[in-house]
Scaffold this motif. Structure first.
Motif, mmCIF file in Angstrom:
data_model
loop_
_atom_site.group_PDB
_atom_site.id
_atom_site.type_symbol
_atom_site.label_atom_id
_atom_site.label_comp_id
_atom_site.label_asym_id
_atom_site.label_seq_id
_atom_site.Cartn_x
_atom_site.Cartn_y
_atom_site.Cartn_z
ATOM 1 N N LYS A 1 0.847 -1.189 0.000
ATOM 2 C CA LYS A 1 0.000 0.000 0.000
ATOM 3 C C LYS A 1 0.881 1.236 0.000
ATOM 4 C CE LYS A 1 -3.839 -2.295 1.087
ATOM 5 N NZ LYS A 1 -5.221 -2.235 1.269
ATOM 6 N N VAL A 2 0.287 2.355 -0.244
ATOM 7 C CA VAL A 2 1.049 3.594 -0.251
ATOM 8 C C VAL A 2 0.277 4.662 0.521
ATOM 9 C CG1 VAL A 2 2.178 3.107 -2.422
ATOM 10 C CG2 VAL A 2 -0.040 4.237 -2.419
ATOM 11 N N ALA A 3 0.981 5.651 0.970
ATOM 12 C CA ALA A 3 0.341 6.747 1.694
ATOM 13 C C ALA A 3 0.838 8.055 1.118
ATOM 14 C CB ALA A 3 0.692 6.636 3.173
ATOM 15 N N SER A 4 0.033 9.076 1.278
ATOM 16 C CA SER A 4 0.441 10.375 0.758
ATOM 17 C C SER A 4 1.176 11.164 1.840
ATOM 18 C CB SER A 4 -0.788 11.145 0.308
ATOM 19 O OG SER A 4 -1.616 11.402 1.407
ATOM 20 N N TYR A 5 1.911 12.132 1.406
ATOM 21 C CA TYR A 5 2.671 12.961 2.341
ATOM 22 C C TYR A 5 1.737 13.606 3.350
ATOM 23 C CZ TYR A 5 6.627 12.345 -0.716
ATOM 24 O OH TYR A 5 7.635 11.796 -1.443
ATOM 25 N N MET B 1 -4.550 4.930 -8.205
ATOM 26 C CA MET B 1 -5.010 5.577 -6.983
ATOM 27 C C MET B 1 -5.964 4.778 -6.133
ATOM 28 S SD MET B 1 -6.095 8.579 -9.352
ATOM 29 C CE MET B 1 -7.294 8.994 -8.200
ATOM 30 N N SER B 2 -7.142 4.511 -6.608
ATOM 31 C CA SER B 2 -8.193 3.984 -5.738
ATOM 32 C C SER B 2 -7.974 2.559 -5.267
ATOM 33 C CB SER B 2 -9.498 4.036 -6.497
ATOM 34 O OG SER B 2 -9.619 5.275 -7.099
ATOM 35 N N GLN B 3 -6.836 2.017 -5.563
ATOM 36 C CA GLN B 3 -6.667 0.616 -5.230
ATOM 37 C C GLN B 3 -5.597 0.375 -4.189
ATOM 38 O OE1 GLN B 3 -6.000 -0.937 -9.126
ATOM 39 N NE2 GLN B 3 -8.091 -1.569 -9.211
ATOM 40 N N PHE B 4 -4.587 1.164 -4.196
ATOM 41 C CA PHE B 4 -3.463 0.883 -3.327
ATOM 42 C C PHE B 4 -3.306 1.895 -2.204
ATOM 43 C CE2 PHE B 4 -2.436 -1.161 -7.333
ATOM 44 C CZ PHE B 4 -2.212 -2.450 -6.862
ATOM 45 N N ARG B 5 -4.109 2.896 -2.202
ATOM 46 C CA ARG B 5 -3.950 3.916 -1.178
ATOM 47 C C ARG B 5 -4.238 3.325 0.177
ATOM 48 N NH1 ARG B 5 -5.309 9.768 -2.822
ATOM 49 N NH2 ARG B 5 -7.349 9.093 -3.241
ATOM 50 N N TRP B 6 -3.395 3.635 1.070
ATOM 51 C CA TRP B 6 -3.516 3.105 2.422
ATOM 52 C C TRP B 6 -4.653 3.808 3.122
ATOM 53 C CZ3 TRP B 6 -0.360 4.717 7.147
ATOM 54 C CH2 TRP B 6 -0.688 3.894 8.232
ATOM 55 N N GLN B 7 -5.605 3.036 3.530
ATOM 56 C CA GLN B 7 -6.779 3.603 4.182
ATOM 57 C C GLN B 7 -6.843 3.169 5.637
ATOM 58 O OE1 GLN B 7 -10.401 4.427 1.347
ATOM 59 N NE2 GLN B 7 -10.350 2.516 2.212
ATOM 60 N N VAL C 1 2.570 -2.838 -6.119
ATOM 61 C CA VAL C 1 1.872 -1.630 -6.530
ATOM 62 C C VAL C 1 2.180 -1.360 -8.005
ATOM 63 C CG1 VAL C 1 1.595 0.820 -6.087
ATOM 64 C CG2 VAL C 1 2.061 -0.741 -4.210
ATOM 65 N N VAL C 2 1.168 -1.000 -8.744
ATOM 66 C CA VAL C 2 1.353 -0.750 -10.166
ATOM 67 C C VAL C 2 1.629 0.731 -10.396
ATOM 68 C CG1 VAL C 2 0.292 -0.937 -12.418
ATOM 69 C CG2 VAL C 2 -0.214 -2.629 -10.668
ATOM 70 N N VAL C 3 2.721 1.006 -11.062
ATOM 71 C CA VAL C 3 3.083 2.395 -11.333
ATOM 72 C C VAL C 3 3.130 2.600 -12.848
ATOM 73 C CG1 VAL C 3 4.837 4.149 -11.006
ATOM 74 C CG2 VAL C 3 4.443 2.441 -9.239
ATOM 75 N N VAL C 4 2.436 3.618 -13.312
ATOM 76 C CA VAL C 4 2.382 3.891 -14.734
ATOM 77 C C VAL C 4 2.595 5.375 -14.972
ATOM 78 C CG1 VAL C 4 0.926 3.800 -16.770
ATOM 79 C CG2 VAL C 4 0.738 2.019 -15.053
ATOM 80 N N GLU C 5 3.510 5.711 -15.825
ATOM 81 C CA GLU C 5 3.767 7.108 -16.161
ATOM 82 C C GLU C 5 4.052 7.940 -14.913
ATOM 83 O OE1 GLU C 5 3.558 8.526 -19.405
ATOM 84 O OE2 GLU C 5 3.755 6.433 -19.940
ATOM 85 N N GLY C 6 4.683 7.336 -13.971
ATOM 86 C CA GLY C 6 5.026 8.080 -12.770
ATOM 87 C C GLY C 6 3.880 8.249 -11.801
ATOM 88 N N GLN D 1 12.205 4.187 -6.534
ATOM 89 C CA GLN D 1 10.883 4.151 -5.918
ATOM 90 C C GLN D 1 9.947 3.280 -6.729
ATOM 91 O OE1 GLN D 1 9.063 7.921 -5.334
ATOM 92 N NE2 GLN D 1 7.555 7.051 -3.974
ATOM 93 N N LYS D 2 9.947 3.488 -8.012
ATOM 94 C CA LYS D 2 9.059 2.719 -8.867
ATOM 95 C C LYS D 2 9.369 1.229 -8.757
ATOM 96 C CE LYS D 2 7.587 2.253 -13.618
ATOM 97 N NZ LYS D 2 8.294 1.244 -14.354
ATOM 98 N N CYS D 3 10.626 0.905 -8.790
ATOM 99 C CA CYS D 3 11.026 -0.493 -8.715
ATOM 100 C C CYS D 3 10.569 -1.104 -7.401
ATOM 101 C CB CYS D 3 12.549 -0.564 -8.841
ATOM 102 S SG CYS D 3 13.135 -2.248 -8.998
ATOM 103 N N LEU D 4 10.802 -0.409 -6.323
ATOM 104 C CA LEU D 4 10.416 -0.935 -5.023
ATOM 105 C C LEU D 4 8.915 -1.078 -4.921
ATOM 106 C CD1 LEU D 4 13.014 1.157 -3.150
ATOM 107 C CD2 LEU D 4 12.889 -1.317 -3.109
ATOM 108 N N LEU D 5 8.191 -0.116 -5.432
ATOM 109 C CA LEU D 5 6.731 -0.200 -5.378
ATOM 110 C C LEU D 5 6.242 -1.402 -6.169
ATOM 111 C CD1 LEU D 5 5.827 3.548 -5.717
ATOM 112 C CD2 LEU D 5 5.411 2.095 -3.761
#
Length: 102
Positions: free
Chosen positions: A20-24, A95-101, A86-91, A77-81
């Motif tokens: 999962k990922v979180a925003s700043y 969003m709605s799938q991996f965001r840490w809730q 986590v799927v990273v595309v075009e930087g 970062q992309k590689c680690l994600l």
DNA sequence: CATTTGACTATTC
DNA sequence: TGAATAGCCAAAT
């Protein structure tokens, strides 16, 4: 160097589950900094090398990565994600799938 | 829902 | 003081 804030930030970032990922902003809020999201990036940038902080799980609120494409940091970062699933595309991250809730 | 622009704040050197 | 920054928000498209 207010290490207390930095430490709190690291703690919060360490609490992000794998895949999962979180925003700043989220990290800032949890760390008790409120809206000082920029400080998060500043603190992460000052981290020593031997840290265990998954800074790469921290992205912008829209799921976009904070660095320009092609930068070493971005690539790492992309590689680690992706390694975490986590799927990273075009930087940007899906969003709605991996965001840490919490 | 996704993308872009513009204006704003807080911290640091 | 001035400038820079691993950002955020709102509005418009």
């Amino acid at each position: 160097m207010e290490a207390t804030k930095d430490q709190r930030i690291w703690q919060v970032v360490l609490a992000i589950p794998k895949g999962k990922v979180a925003s700043y902003g989220q990290v800032a809020d949890m760390a008790g900094l409120g809206r000082q999201a920029r400080y998060i990036g500043r603190a992460l940038g000052k981290l020593p090398e031997g840290h265990k902080v998954p800074w790469y799980r921290v992205i912008r609120s829209n799921g976009q990565i904070a660095f320009p494409e092609g930068s070493s940091t971005f690539e790492r970062q992309k590689c680690l994600l992706e390694q975490e699933g986590v799927v990273v595309v075009e930087g940007r991250v899906k969003m709605s799938q991996f965001r840490w809730q919490p």
